[in-house]
Design a protein around this motif. Structure first.
Motif, mmCIF file in Angstrom:
data_model
loop_
_atom_site.group_PDB
_atom_site.id
_atom_site.type_symbol
_atom_site.label_atom_id
_atom_site.label_comp_id
_atom_site.label_asym_id
_atom_site.label_seq_id
_atom_site.Cartn_x
_atom_site.Cartn_y
_atom_site.Cartn_z
ATOM 1 N N ARG A 1 44.161 88.637 84.417
ATOM 2 C CA ARG A 1 43.711 90.030 84.478
ATOM 3 C C ARG A 1 44.832 90.943 84.973
ATOM 4 N NH1 ARG A 1 37.994 90.444 84.187
ATOM 5 N NH2 ARG A 1 37.067 88.373 84.110
ATOM 6 N N MET A 2 45.577 90.467 85.962
ATOM 7 C CA MET A 2 46.709 91.251 86.477
ATOM 8 C C MET A 2 47.752 91.470 85.388
ATOM 9 S SD MET A 2 46.454 92.305 89.612
ATOM 10 C CE MET A 2 48.149 92.534 90.122
ATOM 11 N N PHE B 1 49.687 97.648 88.214
ATOM 12 C CA PHE B 1 48.598 97.644 89.196
ATOM 13 C C PHE B 1 49.048 96.866 90.422
ATOM 14 C CE2 PHE B 1 44.948 95.644 91.230
ATOM 15 C CZ PHE B 1 44.155 96.750 91.479
ATOM 16 N N LYS B 2 48.792 97.400 91.589
ATOM 17 C CA LYS B 2 49.144 96.714 92.828
ATOM 18 C C LYS B 2 47.877 96.420 93.617
ATOM 19 C CE LYS B 2 53.834 98.033 93.547
ATOM 20 N NZ LYS B 2 54.498 96.814 93.255
ATOM 21 N N GLN C 1 47.297 91.896 82.352
ATOM 22 C CA GLN C 1 46.803 92.917 81.419
ATOM 23 C C GLN C 1 46.897 94.325 81.995
ATOM 24 O OE1 GLN C 1 42.824 91.743 80.396
ATOM 25 N NE2 GLN C 1 43.495 89.898 79.326
ATOM 26 N N HIS C 2 47.250 94.429 83.276
ATOM 27 C CA HIS C 2 47.330 95.730 83.946
ATOM 28 C C HIS C 2 48.691 95.881 84.627
ATOM 29 C CE1 HIS C 2 42.984 95.045 83.547
ATOM 30 N NE2 HIS C 2 42.946 96.339 83.370
ATOM 31 N N PRO C 3 49.754 96.013 83.838
ATOM 32 C CA PRO C 3 51.077 96.161 84.448
ATOM 33 C C PRO C 3 51.115 97.390 85.359
ATOM 34 C CG PRO C 3 51.191 96.377 82.035
ATOM 35 C CD PRO C 3 49.772 96.124 82.398
#
Length: 151
Positions: free
Chosen positions: A138-139, A145-146, A141-143
């Motif tokens: 999932r991470m 995102f922290k 797929q969301h470059p």
């Protein structure tokens, strides 16, 4: 009836702990969960007693994983937090001598017992490393995102 979300919350915490190399304090965990550090310590104590986490007191201390995620199942965590009820449904015992109530309870008891057994078997087969891999996918797929602890 209010939902018991301790299992979900502790799974959340354990996955974050695996991603965070340093010990995490009860206060830090409480911030993630929007709760009180005392509640965190009380709930984490069951995980510590079962050997899934360890705690170190004092400056630089906190909670760390005591086992890799592939050695911990959902069932392990469920048991460590005290095996809360998995269903809001229950049997009536208001009229224990009533034959209708006895019949209803017999039918429900079998179905609820079977459903609980199946659920716990699924919990036993699900390791936390699988949840962590899902999180990592999932991470990906969301470059950009922290996670909250990195902000």
């Amino acid at each position: 009836m209010r939902n018991d979300n301790r299992l979900s919350r502790m799974l959340h915490v354990l996955i974050h702990m695996a991603q965070h190399p340093e010990p995490v304090t009860s206060e830090f965990i409480a911030g993630i969960l929007s709760t009180n550090a005392v509640v965190v310590r009380r709930t984490m104590a069951g995980l510590r007693e079962q050997g899934y986490v360890r705690s170190v007191r004092g400056h630089g201390g906190g909670w760390t994983l005591a086992q890799p995620l592939d050695g911990i199942s959902l069932l392990d965590v469920y048991r460590a937090i005290g095996e809360p009820p998995v269903f809001a449904l229950g049997l009536s015992d208001d009229h224990a001598r009533c034959l209708v109530e006895q019949g209803v309870n017999a039918a429900l008891r079998g179905a609820l017992d079977e459903a609980r057994e199946r659920l716990l078997a699924r919990f036993a087969a699900t390791k936390l490393d699988g949840i962590a891999r899902d999180y990592e996918a999932r991470m990906a797929q969301h470059p950009g995102f922290k996670p909250r602890w990195e902000r």
